[in-house]
Design an enzyme around this catalytic site. Sequence first.
Site, PDB file in Angstrom:
ATOM      1  N   GLN A 126       0.837  -1.205   0.000  1.00  0.00           N
ATOM      2  CA  GLN A 126       0.000   0.000   0.000  1.00  0.00           C
ATOM      3  C   GLN A 126       0.872   1.255   0.000  1.00  0.00           C
ATOM      4  O   GLN A 126       1.580   1.518   0.972  1.00  0.00           O
ATOM      5  CB  GLN A 126      -0.874  -0.017   1.257  1.00  0.00           C
ATOM      6  N   GLY A 127       0.824   2.004  -1.089  1.00  0.00           N
ATOM      7  CA  GLY A 127       1.630   3.221  -1.171  1.00  0.00           C
ATOM      8  C   GLY A 127       0.809   4.457  -0.834  1.00  0.00           C
ATOM      9  O   GLY A 127       0.379   5.184  -1.728  1.00  0.00           O
ATOM     10  N   SER A 129       1.173   6.515   2.757  1.00  0.00           N
ATOM     11  CA  SER A 129       1.858   7.508   3.587  1.00  0.00           C
ATOM     12  C   SER A 129       3.103   8.065   2.906  1.00  0.00           C
ATOM     13  O   SER A 129       3.767   7.372   2.125  1.00  0.00           O
ATOM     14  CB  SER A 129       2.287   6.877   4.910  1.00  0.00           C
ATOM     15  N   SER A 161       4.648  -1.210   4.368  1.00  0.00           N
ATOM     16  CA  SER A 161       4.822  -2.550   4.924  1.00  0.00           C
ATOM     17  C   SER A 161       5.025  -3.553   3.802  1.00  0.00           C
ATOM     18  O   SER A 161       4.287  -3.536   2.814  1.00  0.00           O
ATOM     19  CB  SER A 161       3.587  -2.963   5.737  1.00  0.00           C
ATOM     20  N   GLU A 245     -13.720  -2.068   5.422  1.00  0.00           N
ATOM     21  CA  GLU A 245     -13.808  -3.389   6.052  1.00  0.00           C
ATOM     22  C   GLU A 245     -13.118  -3.337   7.396  1.00  0.00           C
ATOM     23  O   GLU A 245     -11.912  -3.279   7.465  1.00  0.00           O
ATOM     24  CB  GLU A 245     -13.128  -4.401   5.130  1.00  0.00           C
ATOM     25  N   ASN A 387      -4.624   5.969  17.136  1.00  0.00           N
ATOM     26  CA  ASN A 387      -5.758   5.933  18.060  1.00  0.00           C
ATOM     27  C   ASN A 387      -6.272   7.344  18.347  1.00  0.00           C
ATOM     28  O   ASN A 387      -7.456   7.524  18.645  1.00  0.00           O
ATOM     29  CB  ASN A 387      -5.372   5.191  19.339  1.00  0.00           C
ATOM     30  N   GLU A 388      -5.410   8.325  18.223  1.00  0.00           N
ATOM     31  CA  GLU A 388      -5.869   9.709  18.385  1.00  0.00           C
ATOM     32  C   GLU A 388      -6.771  10.105  17.212  1.00  0.00           C
ATOM     33  O   GLU A 388      -7.787  10.775  17.404  1.00  0.00           O
ATOM     34  CB  GLU A 388      -4.663  10.659  18.487  1.00  0.00           C
TER      35      GLU A 388
END
Lengths: 401, 378
Positions: A126-127, A129, A161, A245, A387-388
């Site tokens: 996944q490109g 960030s 990743s 999802e 999480n923020e």
Amino acid sequence: MDLRFTPDEAAFRDEVRAFIRDNLPADIRERMRLGYGPRKEDTVRWQRILNKRGWAAISWPEEHGGPGWTAIQKMIFLEENQVAPAPELSSFNITMLGPVLIQFGTDEQKKRFLPRAANLDDWWCQGFSEPGAGSDLASLKTAAKRDGDHYVVNGQKIWTSTAHHADWCFLLVRTNPNAAKRQEGISFLLVDMKTPGITVRPIISIDGSHHLNEVFFDDVRVPVENRVYEENKGWDVAKFLLGNERTGIARLGKSKERVRSAKEMARSVREGGKPLIEDAAFRQRIAQLEVDMKALEITQYRVVSAYDKQRDGRPDPLSSVLKVKGTELLQSTTELAMDVGGPMSMPIWAEELAALSNEPDVGPEWATQATGSYLFLRAASIYGGTNEIQKNILTKAVLRL
Amino acid sequence: MDFTLTEEQRLLKDSVDRLMTERYAFDQRKNYLKEPGGWSAALWSQYAELGLLGLPFAEQYGGFGGGAVEIMLVMEAFGRGLILEPFVASVVLGGTAVRLGGSEQQKSRILPTVADGSTKLAFAHGERQARYDVTDVMTTARKDGSGWVLDGAKSVVTHGDCADALVVSARTSGERDDPNGITLFLVDAGASSVARRGYAVRDEQRAAEVSLSGVRVDGDAVLGEIGNGLPLIERVMEAGIAATAAECVGCMGALYDMTLEYSRTREQFGRTIGSNQVVQHRLADMLMSLEQGRSMAMLAAMMVDEPDAAERAHNIAMAKVGVGQAGRFVSQNAVQLHGGIGMTEELAVGHYFRRCMVIERLFGDTAHYLAKLAVAVE
């Protein structure tokens, strides 16, 4: 209202459990029980076994090779797979790319990519960030300029990743730098990682593992036919992908498996002259984790069964609760496992030690792995929207502040 | 797995929600507190008319034939209303003791009068020295002809002051802490040998110290098995935990709503306090606690009728811990985000806060159940 599995759901769980028990290769299970992450070949091998059974493309509709499961069934499958413990399905292939192509892709793209994605013939990454675009994804700068029937891509992605394993990358690029709103100038491309001009550079994370990468694009030519959906409408695709999802987002099975193994290990180490498992403070810590896991399990049932009731495509904002609470548990269970290791959580199980064949092992392997997981899973509250950010989502969607 | 409500359950929920909205506004509640018993006799009659006081009893006993889900729905609404009436004491605790432990004759005699509101029961089990130890019973019952004579004292008996009949635990054999030898008795609360000292608990609900000095009861006052009252006591407490867990969810929901509304309207530094991310995230944390607590209250409701006693106790204990911790978090932060005004009697926030605090202590607190769970870790 009934929190128990229906007889059908229980039968389904038993079927899944039996299949995993009978088909998960023993060497993979053993490595994972020791706390190792799956190797690339482990993930590929297991996903192909599942795909043969029709259980790989779990989030896809039946006409595209999915098993036609309800959200509850998916949840059951994911948990059984995690508890086994077995390698998880490639989320890039199954929960991200697949649904995107099914929703937005051309027939040609679907035909070309979906079956290979299900069977993990292509490993996708996944490109998204970039160094300057983390939580604020829409500020991405990697540029794609049209040149005939190609885009020419220049820029840099980061935190990618498994890019070093990947055959293909789904990539967000800026195709219109002058758009009125920055979300409006973005497109979604599919890029063959063998294309000239792509450089993958490893980022070693604090657990010592190579999972993350920087990916550089230097005049990389991507055929226009590999664009998904319309030019400059890539943000719609990205939003769909990120919200689509979230059934498995809590990864509760991972936490359950880790508590189970921590308890097992706690029988083998001593504290205060008796097995650690008999220590009252330690037991209380386990009890608290089991309470928290139970609460999350039921909240997950509530959120997931609502998916089955209202399929309007919009993510339930309460799935942010699953992300936050689920990753808090992933982290506190790895802390627990590391603490069980005691001083033996400090050494690294390194090849240099293993090579000293006359020397005794330094600590048990599981303790080293527990520390590795502790270190690696600090990322859990960062990836997939920190999480923020999840709390910001709740603020906007539920609190409406 | 199914989280939908039946049509009847939805109607029940709507009618109780509406009753609370119409009759239990915070200002109305203040007036009920001033009534002689410290709660509203009119509302009590209305609960009876709506069938709520017979909710968990079979129709043959004048009941509604409802189950744990119905109790959960009603208790959540009662939590929002912050009601003062002895519903838990009479219907849930006393009612469960009679429903599960009573003979056919006892059920036929008592349950219809509980359902119509004319008899109020209270559960007189806890003793001053016992803390949360359920087997620490020092009150005694000795055989006297065909009847029994009870001596001892019961402490913090919820709504013990207004009760017409008490479900009293007493030792018919064994020593203090012996799990065997405890028996439940139905005792006329008005008997001259029963002395009651009523008082308000921190949440403004009523309780009583009860002393029993040579209280004579007939043989048919025994509820359940002689000497084997402990399993029944545990069932009663589990029913109480499930009901008050749902009540706590109602309290948390009200606290969360009030705090959200306050953060939308209260202005400081020229903007609403809710525009500050630190406040937003605290509210998000409160929401997460509320939802996790709600999940645990559902677990308690689902498990309260589970036939396997160990399985039931384990899950109820988990729910008790989960709801207790959520109640603490939500109520403390509701006061915090309200600032100074949250500390005052005039605002409802502090009253919900205190109810959460009391609920956490009923039937054993969070630390008590967490320690139990810790012992049981496999």
